[in-house]
Structure formats: C-alpha cells, structure tokens
Scaffold this active site. Structure first.
Site, mmCIF file in Angstrom:
data_model
loop_
_atom_site.group_PDB
_atom_site.id
_atom_site.type_symbol
_atom_site.label_atom_id
_atom_site.label_comp_id
_atom_site.label_asym_id
_atom_site.label_seq_id
_atom_site.Cartn_x
_atom_site.Cartn_y
_atom_site.Cartn_z
ATOM 1 N N ASP A 1 -27.635 11.195 -1.792
ATOM 2 C CA ASP A 1 -28.318 10.035 -2.399
ATOM 3 C C ASP A 1 -29.332 9.401 -1.451
ATOM 4 O O ASP A 1 -29.611 8.209 -1.539
ATOM 5 C CB ASP A 1 -27.303 8.963 -2.842
ATOM 6 C CG ASP A 1 -26.190 9.527 -3.700
ATOM 7 O OD1 ASP A 1 -26.508 10.165 -4.715
ATOM 8 O OD2 ASP A 1 -25.013 9.335 -3.353
ATOM 9 N N HIS B 1 -31.141 13.486 -8.712
ATOM 10 C CA HIS B 1 -32.370 12.990 -8.101
ATOM 11 C C HIS B 1 -32.993 11.964 -9.032
ATOM 12 O O HIS B 1 -33.164 12.224 -10.227
ATOM 13 C CB HIS B 1 -33.378 14.126 -7.889
ATOM 14 C CG HIS B 1 -32.997 15.072 -6.806
ATOM 15 N ND1 HIS B 1 -32.217 14.711 -5.729
ATOM 16 C CD2 HIS B 1 -33.291 16.380 -6.617
ATOM 17 C CE1 HIS B 1 -32.068 15.754 -4.929
ATOM 18 N NE2 HIS B 1 -32.704 16.774 -5.455
#
EC number: 6.3.4.4
Length: 416
Positions: A14, A42
C-alpha cells in the site's frame, strides 16, 4: 537490447506503487505484473476519477501501453473479467501468461474457512484465496490459465481434484460445485479470455531484443515477502525485485533501474510485527488524513512512523537505485514527526531486522514538522523542514529520493 526497470514496494504494501507506475507509464511500451493476485490493490487518481486496480497492470490507463499479467501471478478469471469491463479496446493491449496459475472460487472458500479455524492466531489474510492458490502451485496440483483454452478437460480435472479432497472440503464445510455449474463458468471464462492468453515470456524477450521500454510493477511490499518478510504474517509470493524477474521469465542481467516506493510514514494491513505502529492520536490522525483503508479488503490500515531500519533492509534486498517518497502531504500540520532510526532488542541497540521482529522496540528521533506541502510540484517550493525530513530519510535509508508525491493526483509529483 533494453533492460526492464522495476518498481517495488519496500514497506508492508500500500505504498503508492500504482500512482508511480501510472505517472511513469507514458515513458514505457510494456507494463507488467509479476506476482500476487487480486489481494493486491492499486489506487490511481486521474482528473479527479478514482481507479482501483487489483489484477490489471496500471498501464491500462495509458492507451499506448501493452499490459502483461505474468506467470508469477495467480489469476481469478471472475475478478479479471469484471475489472476488464471498466475499459474499452483492450485487445492488443492486454496479455495473460498461459503459465500463470488460476485462482478459483474454492480457493477463497478454503482461505476464509482456514482463517476461521485459526481463531486468534489468524494471519489476517485478505480471504481472496491467494495462499491456497499458491499452495496448489507448490504442491503441483494447481491449474494454469492456459488450461482455460480447453474448458471441458479442465472441468474434468477439477472435479477429480474435488473428489480426491472430498473429506477436506467436508471438514471445512465447503460445498463442491456441480460439474454443470463449473463447466458453465469455465466456458464463459474461455469465451472472454482466450484472445488474451499467450506465452508472455517470449513476448517480453522479443520486446527487450527490440529495445522496447519495459516496466515491471511489483505487488504488495518487501516486508511481506514469503522469505524475507515478517513470517508467517506474509504473502505467498516473492515481493522483491528478484521475484519480479522470475514472475515474468526474465534473467538478472535483464534488470534495469530499480525504484523503491515508500510512504513518508508506515502502514500495515492484517496481523504481524509492526514496530513503529502508533495506536494513539497521531496514528489515528495519519489514518484519517491518509484515508488508510485497504483497496482490496476495505480494512483499516494500522499506521505509524517511518521505520528507517526496515527501509534500509529492504533497500539492500532489492538493490535500489532510487526512492519514490509517497504521501508526504499526509504529514502536513504535524508539529513533530518521528523517525525510527534503530531498535532496542534484548537490551541492545541494533540497526538490522531480526527474524523475531515482534520482540523489538523502536528508537525514535524527532524532527520539526511543516505547514503544507499539498500539491507542490517544485522541490524549491517545499518548506525547509520538509526538505530536512527528506534528506534525513535518504541518509538513514542509504538511497536518494528521485520522486516526491504531494497529493493523490498523477501530476502532483516532484521529480528530482
């Protein structure tokens, strides 16, 4: 002959890889995913529109890019088809390795059931079936994307697998699908995905031989690597630069520049060691400002301060040439900002990652914060304290920063 540049996350995932890849895509002919599955997520913002990608390479948002899902990925046909529906004209722009392994409905059911059985010892998986898919691969009982080209044969093979593991499925209270139901799904996958299935390794070899520009897009983060991460609270694949090569069939001599993506602070989803986690007001403030919610799971991320020990470790693991510092703007308005420069471990100060990371305590240094960097595109316009913070991170990590992100938007990026 060209080389393949590599983007890798160097924390617990992340980090913002999607934005960096999206920003760089305009300079590349091929963008490739090498590992993981739809447990990865994403998030990319373009002109105020949010795109959440799980299996598709980030180059899909650039019409000139050819996008490859490599042999190291575990592919959920159901998820991929749903994701493909967001985009037009993908033929000739998207290819899936015939050697990538399949991630099917029963894998996620196994994942969820086994996590429940572990109770308080659960790893905190995404429940997407990624671990069971890779387990089948390692056990040599898995099935690959190329088998979708013959749905009847694949259906028969899967039904034999289900029958052989009937007791296991019954123990986990998992209902085995009927042959008719399974075949209908496989035929649908075949009809939609067949034009995209090919030998992507040979395609990439040809591209490099022809001096095409190739970018490898990592999934998750190096601290979740199956070998080098915080085992057993890791993912089921290699998340470092070496894994990006094997996940696409490339050799070490074909690696170009390697860029490590790192947040200006630290986050983690799920269980496992996280030395700099801040469970107080600062951690909560970071989570709220940074909108730290998992793209794939919707789970709130654990938040804390920049861990320079972990970043120095993963920088060496990956052989980094440069850093991309993400979400610097999230720290706007903090009076003091902490950096973990070392650990206390068994009464000693250490500057490395022990295998039992859960037993360390962070040793912090504090720096003065700044007012606002949000949306700044010129390094010279950054507040002096922000520049000092960046310089200190470079010093501790041993790698120079090349990109600085100051907002979620694609263009709010400083290039040094």
């Amino acid at each position: 002959m060209s080389k393949a540049d590599i983007i890798v996350g160097i924390q617990w995932g992340d980090e913002g890889k999607g934005k960096v890849v999206d920003k760089l895509c305009e300079n590349y002919d091929f963008v490739c995913r090498s590992a993981g599955g739809h447990n990865a997520g994403h998030t990319i913002w373009v002109n105020g529109v949010r795109y959440a990608l799980h299996l598709m390479p980030s180059g899909v948002l650039h019409p000139r890019c050819i996008n490859i899902i490599g042999n190291g990925v575990v592919v959920s046909p159901e998820v991929l088809i749903a994701e493909m529906a967001q985009f037009e004209n993908l033929k000739g722009r998207l290819y899936i390795s015939d050697r990538a392994h399949l991630n099917l409905k029963h894998h996620s059911l196994i994942d969820i059931a086994k996590e429940k059985l572990k109770g308080k010892n659960a790893i905190g998986t995404t429940g997407k079936g990624i671990g069971p898919s890779y387990a089948d691969k390692i056990n040599r009982t898995g099935h690959r994307v190329g088998e979708l080209l013959e749905p009847q044969r694949l259906c028969e093979a899967l039904m034999k697998d289900f029958e052989a593991n009937k007791t296991f499925f019954e123990m986990l209270e998992i209902e085995i699908p009927s042959a008719e139901e399974l075949l209908a799904d496989l035929k649908r996958f075949n009809e939609i995905l067949t034009p995209y299935i090919t030998d992507t390794t040979r395609m990439l070899w040809k591209a490099l031989d022809e001096d095409k520009r190739v970018l490898l897009e990592g999934a998750q983060g190096s601290m979740l690597d199956i070998d080098h991460g915080t085992y057993p609270y890791v993912t089921s694949s290699s998340t470092i630069s070496a894994g990006a090569l094997t996940g696409l069939g490339l050799n070490p001599k074909e690696a170009g520049n390697i860029i490590g993506i790192v947040k200006a602070y630290a986050t983690r989803v799920g269980n496992g060691a996280f030395p700099t986690e801040d469970k107080g007001e600062d951690g909560e403030k970071i989570a709220q400002i940074g909108k730290e919610i998992g793209v794939s799971t919707g789970r709130k991320r654990r938040c804390g301060w920049f861990d320079a020990v972990a970043v120095r470790y993963t920088a060496r693991l990956n052989g980094l040439d440069a850093l991309s510092l993400m979400k610097l703007d999230v720290l706007d308005g903090f009076e003091k900002i902490k950096i973990c420069r070392a650990y206390e471990y068994k009464g000693m100060e250490i500057d490395y990652i022990p295998s039992d990371l859960e037993n360390v305590q962070p040793i912090y240094e504090e720096m003065d914060g700044w007012d606002k960097v949000f949306g700044i595109k010129d390094y010279d316009l950054l507040p002096e304290n922000a520049k000092k913070y960046i310089a200190r991170l470079e010093e501790l990590a041993g790698v120079k920063v090349k990109y600085i992100s100051t907002s979620p938007e694609r263009d709010d990026t400083i290039i040094l």
